[in-house]
Scaffold this active site. Structure first.
Site, PDB file in Angstrom:
ATOM      1  N   ARG A   1    -132.260  48.576  57.094  1.00  0.00           N
ATOM      2  CA  ARG A   1    -132.084  48.216  55.687  1.00  0.00           C
ATOM      3  C   ARG A   1    -133.402  47.767  55.078  1.00  0.00           C
ATOM      4  O   ARG A   1    -134.119  46.978  55.692  1.00  0.00           O
ATOM      5  CB  ARG A   1    -131.084  47.063  55.613  1.00  0.00           C
ATOM      6  CG  ARG A   1    -130.544  46.783  54.261  1.00  0.00           C
ATOM      7  CD  ARG A   1    -129.589  45.618  54.335  1.00  0.00           C
ATOM      8  NE  ARG A   1    -128.220  45.977  54.695  1.00  0.00           N
ATOM      9  CZ  ARG A   1    -127.389  46.616  53.880  1.00  0.00           C
ATOM     10  NH1 ARG A   1    -127.754  46.966  52.677  1.00  0.00           N
ATOM     11  NH2 ARG A   1    -126.155  46.881  54.267  1.00  0.00           N
TER      12      ARG A   1
ATOM     13  N   HIS B   1    -132.903  41.362  66.652  1.00  0.00           N
ATOM     14  CA  HIS B   1    -132.449  40.177  65.903  1.00  0.00           C
ATOM     15  C   HIS B   1    -131.085  39.673  66.354  1.00  0.00           C
ATOM     16  O   HIS B   1    -130.580  38.704  65.802  1.00  0.00           O
ATOM     17  CB  HIS B   1    -132.410  40.497  64.403  1.00  0.00           C
ATOM     18  CG  HIS B   1    -133.775  40.627  63.808  1.00  0.00           C
ATOM     19  ND1 HIS B   1    -134.368  39.627  63.068  1.00  0.00           N
ATOM     20  CD2 HIS B   1    -134.683  41.632  63.873  1.00  0.00           C
ATOM     21  CE1 HIS B   1    -135.568  40.013  62.682  1.00  0.00           C
ATOM     22  NE2 HIS B   1    -135.788  41.228  63.161  1.00  0.00           N
TER      23      HIS B   1
ATOM     24  N   LYS C   1    -118.709  35.267  63.529  1.00  0.00           N
ATOM     25  CA  LYS C   1    -119.086  33.979  62.930  1.00  0.00           C
ATOM     26  C   LYS C   1    -118.069  32.877  63.187  1.00  0.00           C
ATOM     27  O   LYS C   1    -118.272  31.736  62.773  1.00  0.00           O
ATOM     28  CB  LYS C   1    -119.311  34.143  61.423  1.00  0.00           C
ATOM     29  CG  LYS C   1    -120.393  35.160  61.053  1.00  0.00           C
ATOM     30  CD  LYS C   1    -121.789  34.651  61.350  1.00  0.00           C
ATOM     31  CE  LYS C   1    -122.850  35.657  60.923  1.00  0.00           C
ATOM     32  NZ  LYS C   1    -124.199  35.214  61.220  1.00  0.00           N
TER      33      LYS C   1
ATOM     34  N   ASP D   1    -124.182  34.250  67.947  1.00  0.00           N
ATOM     35  CA  ASP D   1    -125.107  34.597  66.867  1.00  0.00           C
ATOM     36  C   ASP D   1    -126.510  34.719  67.452  1.00  0.00           C
ATOM     37  O   ASP D   1    -126.916  33.851  68.245  1.00  0.00           O
ATOM     38  CB  ASP D   1    -125.079  33.490  65.798  1.00  0.00           C
ATOM     39  CG  ASP D   1    -125.409  34.019  64.414  1.00  0.00           C
ATOM     40  OD1 ASP D   1    -126.114  35.043  64.323  1.00  0.00           O
ATOM     41  OD2 ASP D   1    -124.969  33.414  63.423  1.00  0.00           O
TER      42      ASP D   1
ATOM     43  N   GLU E   1    -131.856  26.746  57.283  1.00  0.00           N
ATOM     44  CA  GLU E   1    -132.015  26.596  55.828  1.00  0.00           C
ATOM     45  C   GLU E   1    -131.422  25.269  55.353  1.00  0.00           C
ATOM     46  O   GLU E   1    -131.987  24.582  54.503  1.00  0.00           O
ATOM     47  CB  GLU E   1    -131.320  27.765  55.115  1.00  0.00           C
ATOM     48  CG  GLU E   1    -132.017  29.103  55.352  1.00  0.00           C
ATOM     49  CD  GLU E   1    -131.194  30.313  54.922  1.00  0.00           C
ATOM     50  OE1 GLU E   1    -131.651  31.443  55.123  1.00  0.00           O
ATOM     51  OE2 GLU E   1    -130.079  30.122  54.392  1.00  0.00           O
TER      52      GLU E   1
ATOM     53  N   TYR F   1    -151.661  58.401 101.217  1.00  0.00           N
ATOM     54  CA  TYR F   1    -150.588  59.393 101.338  1.00  0.00           C
ATOM     55  C   TYR F   1    -149.394  59.069 100.423  1.00  0.00           C
ATOM     56  O   TYR F   1    -149.229  59.688  99.381  1.00  0.00           O
ATOM     57  CB  TYR F   1    -150.148  59.500 102.811  1.00  0.00           C
ATOM     58  CG  TYR F   1    -149.083  60.549 103.016  1.00  0.00           C
ATOM     59  CD1 TYR F   1    -149.406  61.906 103.028  1.00  0.00           C
ATOM     60  CD2 TYR F   1    -147.750  60.182 103.165  1.00  0.00           C
ATOM     61  CE1 TYR F   1    -148.424  62.875 103.177  1.00  0.00           C
ATOM     62  CE2 TYR F   1    -146.763  61.148 103.323  1.00  0.00           C
ATOM     63  CZ  TYR F   1    -147.100  62.479 103.322  1.00  0.00           C
ATOM     64  OH  TYR F   1    -146.125  63.431 103.462  1.00  0.00           O
TER      65      TYR F   1
HETATM   66  P1  ADP Z   1    -126.837  37.110  59.840  1.00  0.00           P
HETATM   67  O1  ADP Z   1    -128.200  37.593  60.063  1.00  0.00           O
HETATM   68  O2  ADP Z   1    -125.887  37.443  60.931  1.00  0.00           O
HETATM   69  O3  ADP Z   1    -126.291  37.474  58.518  1.00  0.00           O
HETATM   70  P2  ADP Z   1    -128.087  34.486  59.480  1.00  0.00           P
HETATM   71  O4  ADP Z   1    -127.480  33.137  59.352  1.00  0.00           O
HETATM   72  O5  ADP Z   1    -129.211  34.587  60.438  1.00  0.00           O
HETATM   73  O6  ADP Z   1    -126.905  35.492  59.842  1.00  0.00           O
HETATM   74  O7  ADP Z   1    -128.635  34.971  58.098  1.00  0.00           O
HETATM   75  C1  ADP Z   1    -127.846  34.984  56.949  1.00  0.00           C
HETATM   76  C2  ADP Z   1    -128.747  34.990  55.756  1.00  0.00           C
HETATM   77  O8  ADP Z   1    -127.988  35.425  54.646  1.00  0.00           O
HETATM   78  C3  ADP Z   1    -129.272  33.608  55.449  1.00  0.00           C
HETATM   79  O9  ADP Z   1    -130.603  33.717  55.009  1.00  0.00           O
HETATM   80  C4  ADP Z   1    -128.363  33.131  54.318  1.00  0.00           C
HETATM   81  O10 ADP Z   1    -129.002  32.294  53.400  1.00  0.00           O
HETATM   82  C5  ADP Z   1    -127.993  34.427  53.629  1.00  0.00           C
HETATM   83  N1  ADP Z   1    -126.614  34.336  53.083  1.00  0.00           N
HETATM   84  C6  ADP Z   1    -125.480  34.248  53.767  1.00  0.00           C
HETATM   85  N2  ADP Z   1    -124.447  34.179  52.922  1.00  0.00           N
HETATM   86  C7  ADP Z   1    -124.939  34.212  51.692  1.00  0.00           C
HETATM   87  C8  ADP Z   1    -124.369  34.212  50.395  1.00  0.00           C
HETATM   88  N3  ADP Z   1    -123.046  34.165  50.176  1.00  0.00           N
HETATM   89  N4  ADP Z   1    -125.189  34.277  49.356  1.00  0.00           N
HETATM   90  C9  ADP Z   1    -126.514  34.347  49.564  1.00  0.00           C
HETATM   91  N5  ADP Z   1    -127.105  34.375  50.735  1.00  0.00           N
HETATM   92  C10 ADP Z   1    -126.326  34.323  51.788  1.00  0.00           C
HETATM   93  C1  G6P Z   2    -127.787  40.850  60.831  1.00  0.00           C
HETATM   94  C2  G6P Z   2    -128.554  41.981  61.469  1.00  0.00           C
HETATM   95  C3  G6P Z   2    -129.434  42.672  60.440  1.00  0.00           C
HETATM   96  C4  G6P Z   2    -128.600  43.119  59.280  1.00  0.00           C
HETATM   97  C5  G6P Z   2    -127.823  41.936  58.709  1.00  0.00           C
HETATM   98  C6  G6P Z   2    -126.894  42.342  57.579  1.00  0.00           C
HETATM   99  O1  G6P Z   2    -128.694  39.905  60.417  1.00  0.00           O
HETATM  100  O2  G6P Z   2    -129.323  41.485  62.543  1.00  0.00           O
HETATM  101  O3  G6P Z   2    -130.078  43.798  61.001  1.00  0.00           O
HETATM  102  O4  G6P Z   2    -129.388  43.704  58.270  1.00  0.00           O
HETATM  103  O5  G6P Z   2    -127.068  41.336  59.732  1.00  0.00           O
HETATM  104  O6  G6P Z   2    -126.055  43.386  57.976  1.00  0.00           O
HETATM  105  P1  G6P Z   2    -126.027  44.783  57.232  1.00  0.00           P
HETATM  106  O7  G6P Z   2    -125.123  45.628  58.066  1.00  0.00           O
HETATM  107  O8  G6P Z   2    -125.465  44.485  55.878  1.00  0.00           O
HETATM  108  O9  G6P Z   2    -127.411  45.311  57.156  1.00  0.00           O
END
Ligand code: ADP
Ligand code: G6P
Length: 741
Positions: free
Chosen positions: A19, A175, A288, A382, A390, A509
């Site tokens: 992506r 990731h 999650k 995860d 954050e 060898y």
């Molecule tokens: P994943 O990579 O599996 O989605 P992470 O917690 O590592 O999980 O990352 C999620 C990211 O997406 C974080 O940076 C978070 O701030 C962002 N995020 C998750 N939900 C929302 C939302 N509803 N609106 C905006 N940002 C979001």
């Molecule tokens: C996780 C994965 C990423 C992915 C993201 C959102 O963080 O490690 O590679 O981009 O989820 O998922 P999506 O399928 O919407 O790209």
């Protein structure tokens, strides 16, 4: 690889992920709209775009078939976002993304094997899309670019790139978790996946545990051993490392000063009244633990009725992968459960769970982090989880309580949080109670060290460390001796051979002239090798010596008619061509040591199925090529350690070779064994030494500097001047001499 390295200013970073950091959608009336992509990968790496000269290749998030629209998108994404969109056929994309990536790899790697489907068509599409990525990169890559590939959608890409760009500097980062071997082995394409990854120079994971799982799968599935995370793959050495992903800490830490954040926070406080707030923020994903968390919250309200009407759970869920059935089912289950909790516990003026199903802009997300007394981050599994980081970073006054799953990668760094087992409902209830009752000073005391760590190890540091290791490896490779024996060296070598009057060829060898076999007896010479050795040995002025660790009987039976001189057991016995007798080793090697050490070796043979003991005149050798690779290398380390204890202060020497552990007198070495052929008068004026093992290093060291020393296999740590990949290359070189002389 170029010896002088890249000219200044020519290096660029190509980031590759499924992506792009922005997702494209159409606007009514024509044209495109760009919104930041969600998920950990995009939100973290987005910050990099301002920092370096980089280009990002990935899919744009919508299908476009019209060539003029594609062109428009290429221009706009290039100009505004340094991004190159990759256009894929719709069906291929669906099978690769919804199918193999999110319907197989994602659940399996997150320990949900029951959701993983193994479908040949999806796998075929996955391979095809990875190849499309590779072709596109080969079109845009410049010679000194570094290429950084991200995540589970592109596991095959590093090796595909290595094939078209052999000298490129390629990094790979996963990731998501890398699961334990017992889970990973379920994948029908496990060899292909691992082989795809090891084309990278550097492979990064979030935690030490994931790196360990990966290394254990490499060993058990591909038989590749590691040493401090270094793995020799053919003639390359790759590095496996841990780099816990960070966030743009500064941006979150300063969010409370933004006017929009301040005003939104006041509005929210007004809406909530005096209630305490528990916040959860996730993509709507079965990993999650959303349902488990809701159940725990429900049980908490039952177990602690004093908190009813005094607390509220805000659950922010962002839609994700909505075409995958498991995600659709989850959405309806979450709706139902929230409806039930609110129906059961809700009162006029109090909604126990507030549920938002959308992506929010940064300012609104930051306001929620500032509002929440508790962040409830309880994924079942995860890779990292950035929400936890954050939340802590945004709370600039150090208050707030983080409740965090032990199965999130972030738990490895955020140990001062309230760490919970997300499957343990009672534990979650207890943690919620503890979190809501925690005094402010205790909150700050817990958060202080975690916030300091987040400041130190932020996204910038993560990128810097990954890229500087990647560049370091490139530099090492550039400076590394030996160099691959290239065509120009071959011409020079052949010239020297032709011009010489006394030529000496010292040849190991096993692993040099023949590949390794499952058992020592299985590696006899084929007719072509015998012919090759004969043709070299019969040329006047040629002296061919096979110097091996093998015993005298085997060497004589196998090579006795080739016209080569034979050296057995690393030099313990010598047989000159045309003579029947074996000259004994000049120094005494007798003694009781074999009798004393044999029982120890026998214990290891018993304890390690598939291993065997070989006894030579002057050595004891334990072979474990046919054993389970993990067990074999573990036992080899144990045996070596035990032997070293026994033989301290003796003239014995223990060495680990290719799947063998060997003890022999230290006075015997292939270097000393070569002496009689090196120190002749007149001395040889052309010397070629071929060897693959640590024992051959003694030969490389014993010959004059200008000799042609060639390591067969990985050049890592060798003193030879050149290297070749394998026995086929070695034979080809000898063949060139035999026909070119
Ligand atoms: P994943 O990579 O599996 O989605 P992470 O917690 O590592 O999980 O990352 C999620 C990211 O997406 C974080 O940076 C978070 O701030 C962002 N995020 C998750 N939900 C929302 C939302 N509803 N609106 C905006 N940002 C979001
Ligand atoms: C996780 C994965 C990423 C992915 C993201 C959102 O963080 O490690 O590679 O981009 O989820 O998922 P999506 O399928 O919407 O790209």
């Amino acid at each position: 690889m170029n010896d002088t390295g890249p000219p200044k200013g020519t290096e660029r970073l190509l980031v590759v992920s499924n992506r792009l950091p922005v997702t494209v959608s159409r606007v009514e009336g024509g044209g495109f709209e760009y919104t930041p992509s969600v998920g950990g990968l995009a939100t973290s790496l987005n910050a990099l775009r301002e920092e370096m000269d980089m280009l990002w290749l990935g899919t744009p998030g919508l299908h476009i078939e019209d060539p003029s629209e594609q062109q428009q998108l290429v221009e706009e994404l290039g100009r505004e976002f340094d991004s190159v969109p990759l256009f894929l056929e719709r069906e291929d994309f669906d099978l690769y993304y919804d199918g193999f990536s999110n319907g197989c790899l994602w659940p399996l790697f997150h320990y949900f094997p029951q959701f993983a489907h193994f479908d040949q068509r999806e796998w075929d599409a996955y391979r095809a899309v990875n190849s499309t990525f590779a072709r596109r990169i080969a079109e845009i890559a410049r010679p000194y670019d570094s290429i950084w590939v991200h995540d589970y959608h592109l596991l095959l890409l590093p090796t595909l790139l290595r094939q078209s760009l052999p000298e490129a500097s390629i990094g790979y980062f996963l990731h998501i978790p890398f699961p334990s071997f017992e889970i990973f082995r379920m994948l029908p394409w496990r060899e292909q996946i691992l082989s795809g990854m090891i084309g990278a120079d550097l492979i990064g994971f979030h935690t030490y545990g994931y790196a360990r799982h990966f290394l254990s799968s490499l060993l058990r599935i591909l038989g590749l051993e590691q040493n401090f995370g270094r793995v020799t793959v053919g003639d390359r050495v790759i590095q496996v490392e841990t780099f816990p992903l960070g966030i743009d800490t500064e941006r979150y830490a300063q969010a409370h000063e933004l006017p929009q954040v301040k005003s939104r926070l006041l509005e929210l406080k007004d809406e909530i009244g005096g209630e305490k707030v528990i916040l959860s923020v996730d993509r709507l994903d079965f990993t999650k633990g959303i349902l488990e968390r809701l159940t725990a919250y429900e049980q908490f309200l039952e177990a602690h009725p004093e908190w009813q009407e005094r607390v509220s759970l805000i659950s922010l869920l962002v839609p994700s992968r909505t075409r995958v059935p498991e995600y659709q089912n989850l959405k309806s289950q979450v709706d139902e459960q929230i409806g039930r909790i609110n129906g059961e516990f809700g009162q006029p003026g109090w909604t126990p769970v507030t549920y938002l199903y959308r992506s929010l802009p940064f300012e609104q997300l930051a306001s929620l982090y500032l509002l929440a007394d508790v962040a409830l981050v309880t994924p079942l599994r995860d890779g990292m989880n950035l929400v936890a980081k954050e939340y802590l970073a945004t709370r600039a006054d150090g208050t707030g309580v983080l409740v965090l799953s032990e199965t999130a990668g972030a738990a490895a760094e955020l140990g001062e949080a309230l760490i919970v087992n997300p499957h343990d409902k009672e534990g979650l209830v207890e943690a919620l109670h503890q979190a809501l009752s925690m005094p402010v000073e205790a909150q700050q005391a817990r958060n202080k060290p975690m916030r300091a760590r987040l400041s130190r190890y932020d996204i910038q540091r993560w990128t810097d460390e990954f890229l500087s290791q990647l560049h370091g490896l490139r530099e090492e490779r550039r400076l590394q001796l030996p160099r691959r024996l290239q065509d120009n060296h071959r011409v020079e070598l052949l010239q020297a051979y032709r011009n010489a009057e006394r030529r000496l060829l010292l040849l190991d060898y096993d692993g040099t002239l023949v590949p390794f076999a499952q058992t020592p007896e299985g590696a006899g010479p084929d007719a072509a090798l015998l012919k090759l050795l004969k043709s070299l040995a019969t040329v006047p002025h040629n002296q061919v010596v096979v110097i091996s660790g093998r015993n005298a009987g085997t060497l004589e039976a196998w090579l006795g008619t080739t016209g080569a001189d034979l050296v057995a057991e690393h030099g313990a016995r010598i047989q000159r061509a045309g003579e029947d007798a074996w000259e004994p080793f000049p120094e005494s090697i007798e003694g009781a040591w074999k009798e004393q050490l044999r029982p120890l070796f026998e214990v290891f043979v018993d304890r390690t199925p598939g291993s065997l003991l070989e006894e030579k005149g002057a050595a004891l050798v334990w072979h474990y090529r046919r054993s389970d690779p993990g067990l074999g290398s573990q036992r080899a380390a144990e045996l070596t350690e035990a032997l070293e204890g026994y033989i301290a202060n003796t003239n014995l020497h223990v060495l680990q070779g290719h799947k063998v552990v060997e003890v022999k007198p230290s006075t015997i070495s292939k270097g000393r064994a070569a002496g009689p052929w090196l120190h002749t008068n007149p001395a040889p004026d052309f010397i070629l030494v071929l060897g693959d093992d640590v024992t051959d290093e003694a030969m490389f060291d014993a010959v004059p500097e200008e000799a042609w020393t060639v390591k067969i296999g990985s050049p890592q740590g060798s003193h030879a001047r050149f290297y070749l990949s394998d026995t086929t290359d070695a034979r080809e070189l000898l063949h060139t001499l035999s026909t070119g002389s």
